[in-house]
Motif scaffolding. Structure first.
Motif, PDB file in Angstrom:
ATOM      1  N   GLU A  56       0.840  -1.201   0.000  1.00  0.00           N
ATOM      2  CA  GLU A  56       0.000   0.000   0.000  1.00  0.00           C
ATOM      3  C   GLU A  56       0.878   1.256   0.000  1.00  0.00           C
ATOM      4  O   GLU A  56       0.539   2.263  -0.648  1.00  0.00           O
ATOM      5  CB  GLU A  56      -0.931   0.003   1.228  1.00  0.00           C
ATOM      6  N   LEU A  57       2.006   1.194   0.717  1.00  0.00           N
ATOM      7  CA  LEU A  57       2.906   2.346   0.765  1.00  0.00           C
ATOM      8  C   LEU A  57       3.477   2.643  -0.611  1.00  0.00           C
ATOM      9  O   LEU A  57       3.565   3.812  -1.031  1.00  0.00           O
ATOM     10  CB  LEU A  57       4.026   2.087   1.777  1.00  0.00           C
ATOM     11  N   VAL A  80      -5.018   6.792  -4.506  1.00  0.00           N
ATOM     12  CA  VAL A  80      -5.802   7.377  -3.408  1.00  0.00           C
ATOM     13  C   VAL A  80      -6.279   6.304  -2.435  1.00  0.00           C
ATOM     14  O   VAL A  80      -6.246   6.488  -1.216  1.00  0.00           O
ATOM     15  CB  VAL A  80      -6.998   8.176  -3.962  1.00  0.00           C
ATOM     16  N   ALA A  81      -6.730   5.168  -2.948  1.00  0.00           N
ATOM     17  CA  ALA A  81      -7.217   4.092  -2.069  1.00  0.00           C
ATOM     18  C   ALA A  81      -6.123   3.623  -1.131  1.00  0.00           C
ATOM     19  O   ALA A  81      -6.363   3.377   0.068  1.00  0.00           O
ATOM     20  CB  ALA A  81      -7.743   2.931  -2.908  1.00  0.00           C
ATOM     21  N   ALA A  82      -4.907   3.495  -1.644  1.00  0.00           N
ATOM     22  CA  ALA A  82      -3.786   3.083  -0.797  1.00  0.00           C
ATOM     23  C   ALA A  82      -3.486   4.149   0.244  1.00  0.00           C
ATOM     24  O   ALA A  82      -3.146   3.843   1.395  1.00  0.00           O
ATOM     25  CB  ALA A  82      -2.567   2.799  -1.658  1.00  0.00           C
ATOM     26  N   MET A  83      -3.579   5.437  -0.178  1.00  0.00           N
ATOM     27  CA  MET A  83      -3.360   6.528   0.772  1.00  0.00           C
ATOM     28  C   MET A  83      -4.360   6.438   1.931  1.00  0.00           C
ATOM     29  O   MET A  83      -3.997   6.612   3.104  1.00  0.00           O
ATOM     30  CB  MET A  83      -3.518   7.877   0.077  1.00  0.00           C
ATOM     31  N   GLN A 117      -4.352  14.441   3.669  1.00  0.00           N
ATOM     32  CA  GLN A 117      -4.165  15.672   2.878  1.00  0.00           C
ATOM     33  C   GLN A 117      -3.655  15.354   1.478  1.00  0.00           C
ATOM     34  O   GLN A 117      -4.065  15.979   0.493  1.00  0.00           O
ATOM     35  CB  GLN A 117      -3.201  16.602   3.610  1.00  0.00           C
ATOM     36  N   LYS A 118      -2.751  14.355   1.387  1.00  0.00           N
ATOM     37  CA  LYS A 118      -2.280  13.954   0.056  1.00  0.00           C
ATOM     38  C   LYS A 118      -3.424  13.373  -0.764  1.00  0.00           C
ATOM     39  O   LYS A 118      -3.543  13.642  -1.973  1.00  0.00           O
ATOM     40  CB  LYS A 118      -1.159  12.923   0.183  1.00  0.00           C
ATOM     41  N   ALA A 119      -4.260  12.557  -0.110  1.00  0.00           N
ATOM     42  CA  ALA A 119      -5.396  11.971  -0.823  1.00  0.00           C
ATOM     43  C   ALA A 119      -6.355  13.056  -1.268  1.00  0.00           C
ATOM     44  O   ALA A 119      -6.930  12.996  -2.364  1.00  0.00           O
ATOM     45  CB  ALA A 119      -6.115  10.971   0.084  1.00  0.00           C
ATOM     46  N   LEU A 120      -6.524  14.081  -0.436  1.00  0.00           N
ATOM     47  CA  LEU A 120      -7.432  15.180  -0.765  1.00  0.00           C
ATOM     48  C   LEU A 120      -6.957  15.920  -2.004  1.00  0.00           C
ATOM     49  O   LEU A 120      -7.779  16.420  -2.787  1.00  0.00           O
ATOM     50  CB  LEU A 120      -7.513  16.131   0.442  1.00  0.00           C
ATOM     51  N   ALA A 121      -5.652  15.972  -2.182  1.00  0.00           N
ATOM     52  CA  ALA A 121      -5.088  16.694  -3.334  1.00  0.00           C
ATOM     53  C   ALA A 121      -4.889  15.791  -4.542  1.00  0.00           C
ATOM     54  O   ALA A 121      -4.296  16.234  -5.535  1.00  0.00           O
ATOM     55  CB  ALA A 121      -3.760  17.319  -2.927  1.00  0.00           C
ATOM     56  N   SER A 122      -5.386  14.547  -4.474  1.00  0.00           N
ATOM     57  CA  SER A 122      -5.115  13.586  -5.557  1.00  0.00           C
ATOM     58  C   SER A 122      -6.374  13.193  -6.331  1.00  0.00           C
ATOM     59  O   SER A 122      -6.488  12.057  -6.823  1.00  0.00           O
ATOM     60  CB  SER A 122      -4.443  12.338  -4.978  1.00  0.00           C
ATOM     61  N   ASN A 123      -7.305  14.132  -6.418  1.00  0.00           N
ATOM     62  CA  ASN A 123      -8.521  13.907  -7.215  1.00  0.00           C
ATOM     63  C   ASN A 123      -9.289  12.650  -6.762  1.00  0.00           C
ATOM     64  O   ASN A 123      -9.519  11.721  -7.541  1.00  0.00           O
ATOM     65  CB  ASN A 123      -8.169  13.784  -8.698  1.00  0.00           C
ATOM     66  N   PRO A 124      -9.738  12.611  -5.524  1.00  0.00           N
ATOM     67  CA  PRO A 124     -10.458  11.433  -5.025  1.00  0.00           C
ATOM     68  C   PRO A 124     -11.879  11.365  -5.611  1.00  0.00           C
ATOM     69  O   PRO A 124     -12.429  12.367  -6.075  1.00  0.00           O
ATOM     70  CB  PRO A 124     -10.510  11.655  -3.519  1.00  0.00           C
ATOM     71  N   THR A 125     -12.477  10.193  -5.559  1.00  0.00           N
ATOM     72  CA  THR A 125     -13.880  10.021  -5.968  1.00  0.00           C
ATOM     73  C   THR A 125     -14.771  10.661  -4.903  1.00  0.00           C
ATOM     74  O   THR A 125     -14.322  10.941  -3.781  1.00  0.00           O
ATOM     75  CB  THR A 125     -14.238   8.539  -6.092  1.00  0.00           C
ATOM     76  N   PRO A 126     -16.050  10.894  -5.217  1.00  0.00           N
ATOM     77  CA  PRO A 126     -16.951  11.472  -4.199  1.00  0.00           C
ATOM     78  C   PRO A 126     -16.995  10.652  -2.914  1.00  0.00           C
ATOM     79  O   PRO A 126     -17.016  11.216  -1.820  1.00  0.00           O
ATOM     80  CB  PRO A 126     -18.308  11.488  -4.903  1.00  0.00           C
ATOM     81  N   GLN A 137     -14.614   8.720  -1.761  1.00  0.00           N
ATOM     82  CA  GLN A 137     -13.326   8.897  -1.080  1.00  0.00           C
ATOM     83  C   GLN A 137     -13.233  10.284  -0.458  1.00  0.00           C
ATOM     84  O   GLN A 137     -12.684  10.447   0.640  1.00  0.00           O
ATOM     85  CB  GLN A 137     -12.177   8.675  -2.062  1.00  0.00           C
ATOM     86  N   LEU A 138     -13.797  11.258  -1.155  1.00  0.00           N
ATOM     87  CA  LEU A 138     -13.775  12.619  -0.635  1.00  0.00           C
ATOM     88  C   LEU A 138     -14.548  12.706   0.679  1.00  0.00           C
ATOM     89  O   LEU A 138     -14.104  13.357   1.637  1.00  0.00           O
ATOM     90  CB  LEU A 138     -14.359  13.584  -1.663  1.00  0.00           C
ATOM     91  N   PHE A 139     -15.714  12.027   0.731  1.00  0.00           N
ATOM     92  CA  PHE A 139     -16.499  12.007   1.975  1.00  0.00           C
ATOM     93  C   PHE A 139     -15.690  11.360   3.097  1.00  0.00           C
ATOM     94  O   PHE A 139     -15.635  11.879   4.223  1.00  0.00           O
ATOM     95  CB  PHE A 139     -17.808  11.257   1.764  1.00  0.00           C
ATOM     96  N   GLU A 140     -15.035  10.247   2.806  1.00  0.00           N
ATOM     97  CA  GLU A 140     -14.247   9.551   3.824  1.00  0.00           C
ATOM     98  C   GLU A 140     -13.112  10.443   4.335  1.00  0.00           C
ATOM     99  O   GLU A 140     -12.827  10.494   5.542  1.00  0.00           O
ATOM    100  CB  GLU A 140     -13.685   8.246   3.253  1.00  0.00           C
ATOM    101  N   ILE A 141     -12.474  11.157   3.421  1.00  0.00           N
ATOM    102  CA  ILE A 141     -11.354  12.031   3.798  1.00  0.00           C
ATOM    103  C   ILE A 141     -11.829  13.134   4.738  1.00  0.00           C
ATOM    104  O   ILE A 141     -11.257  13.364   5.814  1.00  0.00           O
ATOM    105  CB  ILE A 141     -10.698  12.639   2.541  1.00  0.00           C
ATOM    106  N   LYS A 142     -12.888  13.840   4.333  1.00  0.00           N
ATOM    107  CA  LYS A 142     -13.348  14.988   5.117  1.00  0.00           C
ATOM    108  C   LYS A 142     -13.896  14.539   6.480  1.00  0.00           C
ATOM    109  O   LYS A 142     -13.705  15.220   7.495  1.00  0.00           O
ATOM    110  CB  LYS A 142     -14.402  15.760   4.328  1.00  0.00           C
ATOM    111  N   LEU A 143     -14.595  13.370   6.497  1.00  0.00           N
ATOM    112  CA  LEU A 143     -15.117  12.875   7.766  1.00  0.00           C
ATOM    113  C   LEU A 143     -13.973  12.566   8.732  1.00  0.00           C
ATOM    114  O   LEU A 143     -14.023  12.929   9.923  1.00  0.00           O
ATOM    115  CB  LEU A 143     -15.967  11.618   7.535  1.00  0.00           C
ATOM    116  N   ASN A 144     -12.903  11.966   8.242  1.00  0.00           N
ATOM    117  CA  ASN A 144     -11.794  11.603   9.116  1.00  0.00           C
ATOM    118  C   ASN A 144     -10.927  12.810   9.480  1.00  0.00           C
ATOM    119  O   ASN A 144     -10.325  12.843  10.565  1.00  0.00           O
ATOM    120  CB  ASN A 144     -10.959  10.500   8.478  1.00  0.00           C
ATOM    121  N   LEU A 145     -10.860  13.800   8.584  1.00  0.00           N
ATOM    122  CA  LEU A 145     -10.170  15.040   8.955  1.00  0.00           C
ATOM    123  C   LEU A 145     -10.913  15.722  10.094  1.00  0.00           C
ATOM    124  O   LEU A 145     -10.288  16.289  11.012  1.00  0.00           O
ATOM    125  CB  LEU A 145     -10.058  15.957   7.739  1.00  0.00           C
TER     126      LEU A 145
END
Length: 712
Positions: free
Chosen positions: A46-47, A55-58, A86-95, A97-105
């Protein structure tokens, strides 16, 4: 050296105390500032992919660094988790993935620690952006519905002393996996609230279970005693969840809750004061319906519908089946027939509907109509079905009253209806012409004001089933007391007045005598029936033949039963100058009869034949009558089953077919003085009964087979 049992108990208690202190210390500690050391060796692949922009690996790496809410502090590294989010957020995530990112932030910034500073401003921003993508509501049948977007509003109200907000915010912190310490802290702000106390103990127990074996949720063997205990202490959350849990038969193997126990738990429902109390009342009522039947269930459904109007539609999805059930109940109950069916299917109590009597228009009985009206007007009916349906019943009752009057075809029922109309304002209000309609029906039966009471008495006797002579005497005595009585004829009256009074008295006496005679015959027929057996007639002889009150009708009925009833009858046949008298009595309830024939000669009666008759019935109505031959031998009659006369009685034929067998065939003697075909004619060509078949056969036997009789 072995330790004794007391030492074991001491060690166990010591360990338990240490664990409890650890839990409280963990709960009350400030968020750690140190980062943990997360083991990412298992995630080398994954790394690699994350470094290449996957993005999924991130997100996988970020989740590993963030850890689970109840993981130990040593496993959490929020700094690295934040980096990968933050890297995933800047890597054009799917909707998604975007929800998962913002919820965890939001979770990271709200909690802080483990290498990052708490930032409630950023946390609010990310929460608003996450819930805009997905509101992520937690909808429950037994707990308050949670909406993540309301978290900060509840959180700040809790800090200001709002205990209800503290409970809801704590539930969000735990169930959305935001932060365990925050959940416990919020519950401590409402420590004296039963719901907060329940949740605090439960969350602590679940954290301990997770640390022990990695499973977060309590087993039911531990959960149910906890729920029961706090339900008894007043926690509405524990009450509703306990009622819900014991409804799961595949998961709960303990004793079922009884309706009384559930009702006791929910008895203080109206006193629930939390901000989420109305919602919990609705859910508690829905759960109560599973334990209820009859009136209790309907009343609960009504409460559900009443609360329904005050809550957002999102809260009510689980309640819709119950509201639908109530609407279907009310629709079904819009007619008396429907209510009668519901009374059976739903086990409704407090009123009674005789649907059979209703469908038959109470057989014209006005008292039954008014009794049913009283049942439908009971307060319990309106409480169950509503005032609109009660109004429907009033309209139906008015139509039913008219139908009942039309069904009143006997004088007694019609007179009773007529008398009730004259004094009952409800009947009068149905139709102004109802009294006139009753009078017209009475006139068709020949009833007027002069004879109404006699008709009523006679009709009452007709419709009464007497079970004893004493009962019959009492009924007749009561009816006679209600009838007009002969009046004295004073001498001072004019001749015309005396004649009129005497004529009226004679009419009254005649009517009374006719009524008493009618009653006596009816009583006897009720006691013995139309076709009593020979044994029944003989047992009743002493009463109907000798009881003074029954005479002369008793004597007349006795002679009827012994001369012209289906089981005992007699007759005479003239042959030449001789008269033959016969008696036929059925043997028990069989198809065999005893036949005795006597002849009168020289003013003496002589028994000339004593035998058995056997009958056989065919499906087409044909009756075969076999008269067995019998001869006097010494002092007894010798009845032969091989010598007999068969008489075939056909319904569509005016004469009998005669077939003699054995010595009876040699007993023919046609010197009877009648035309040749007369002996074979039926006694009554229009009577197709077994009795007429036997009468016809006996006459043919005496006239045409006279030599079979004993000589005089």
């Amino acid at each position: 050296m072995k330790r004794n049992s007391k030492e074991h108990i001491f060690i166990i208690l010591l360990i338990a105390c240490i664990l409890i202190q650890f839990i409280h210390a963990f709960a009350n500690a400030q968020p750690p500032s140190k980062r943990g050391k997360t083991n990412i060796k298992p995630y080398k692949e994954e790394l690699k992919r994350a470094r290449k922009g996957d993005v999924a690996a991130m997100l996988t790496l970020a989740a590993v660094y963030r850890g689970q809410m109840l993981d130990s502090d040593q496993q959490k590294d929020y700094k690295n988790a934040l980096k990968w989010y933050q890297k995933a957020l800047a890597s054009n995530p799917t909707p998604e993935q975007l929800f998962e990112i913002k919820l965890n932030l939001f979770r990271l910034y709200f909690t802080g620690g483990y290498g990052i500073e708490q930032d409630l401003t950023d946390a609010k921003t990310y929460l608003a952006e996450a819930t805009a993508l997905n509101p992520l509501p937690l909808i429950s049948e037994y707990q308050p519905n949670l909406h993540l977007a309301e978290f900060f509003n509840l959180y700040h109200r809790a800090q200001a002393g709002d205990k209800s907000a503290a409970v809801l915010a704590a539930m969000m912190a735990f169930r959305y996996h935001i932060d365990y310490r925050t959940a416990i802290h919020l519950l401590q702000l409402a420590a004296d609230d039963p719901d907060a106390a329940y949740l605090k103990e439960r969350y602590e127990a679940e954290m301990l279970r997770y640390r022990q074996n990695g499973h977060m949720y309590l087993e039911r063997s531990a959960l149910l005693p906890l729920l029961r205990r706090y339900a008894q202490q007043g926690s509405m959350l524990a009450k509703t969840e306990f009622a819900y849990e014991v409804l799961q038969p595949s998961q709960y193997v303990g004793p079922r809750l009884k309706s009384e126990e559930v009702n006791a738990f929910m008895s203080d429902m109206k006193q629930w004061k939390a901000s989420y109390a109305v919602e919990m009342q609705l859910k508690a009522l829905c759960l109560l319906t599973y334990y209820q039947t009859g009136n209790e269930r309907i009343f609960t459904l009504q409460k559900i519908a009443a609360i329904n109007a005050g809550l957002p539609s999102e809260e009510l999805k689980f309640a819709q089946p119950f509201i639908k059930e109530l609407r279907q109940f009310e629709q079904k109950a819009s007619t008396v027939e429907g209510l009668a069916e519901l009374q059976q299917t739903h086990q409704l109590t407090g009123f009674n509907i005789d649907l059979q009597a209703w469908n038959h228009h109470f057989n014209g009985e006005v008292k039954q109509l008014l009794s049913q009206k009283a049942e439908l007007e009971k307060p319990i009916v309106a409480q169950l079905v509503g005032n609109a349906n009660v109004e429907n019943y009033r309209v139906q009752l008015q139509r039913k009253a008219i139908e009942t009057l039309e069904q009143a075809t006997s004088p007694r029922r019609l007179i009773a209806f007529y008398d009730e109309i004259k004094k009952n304002t409800w009947l009068q209000s149905i139709r102004p012409s109802l009294l006139s309609q009753a009078e017209a029906q009475l006139s068709q039966l020949g009833v007027d004001q002069t004879n109404m009471l006699f008709f009523y008495a006679q009709s009452t006797i007709e419709e009464t089933k007497f079970t004893s002579l004493a009962e019959g005497q009492q009924v007749v005595s009561r009816l006679l007391a209600q009838l007009p009585q002969p009046q004295p004829v004073p001498s001072h009256l004019s001749k015309v007045e005396r004649l009129a009074r005497e004529q009226q008295n004679r009419k009254i006496a005649t009517e009374q005598a006719r009524l008493i005679s009618f009653a006596k015959v009816k009583i006897i027929r009720d006691l013995l029936g139309e076709a009593p057996t020979v044994e029944q007639i003989e047992r009743a002889k002493f009463t109907i033949f000798y009881d003074p009150w029954l005479q002369p009708e008793g004597e007349q009925m006795f002679f009827y039963y012994t001369s012209n009833s289906p089981n005992w009858f007699s007759g005479e046949v003239k042959r030449g100058n001789l008269f033959y008298y016969y008696k036929v009595t059925r043997i028990g309830t069989s198809d065999r009869f005893r036949l005795e024939i006597q002849v009168v000669a020289n003013n003496k009666s002589n028994l000339v034949f004593n035998s058995i008759i056997k009958t056989t019935h065919s499906a087409d109505g044909t009756i075969e009558v076999d008269i067995m031959g019998s001869r006097m031998t010494g002092y007894a009659w010798d009845i032969s089953e091989n010598d007999y006369l068969t008489c075939i009685f056909r319904p569509n034929q005016p004469t009998l077919d005669l077939q003699p067998f054995g010595y009876v065939a040699r007993c023919v003697d046609r010197n009877h003085g009648y035309t040749p075909d007369f002996p074979r004619q039926k006694v009554d060509p229009n009577d197709f009964s077994e009795r007429n078949a036997i009468r016809s056969a006996v006459r043919a036997f005496i006239l045409e087979y006279h030599n079979a009789l004993r000589p005089i």
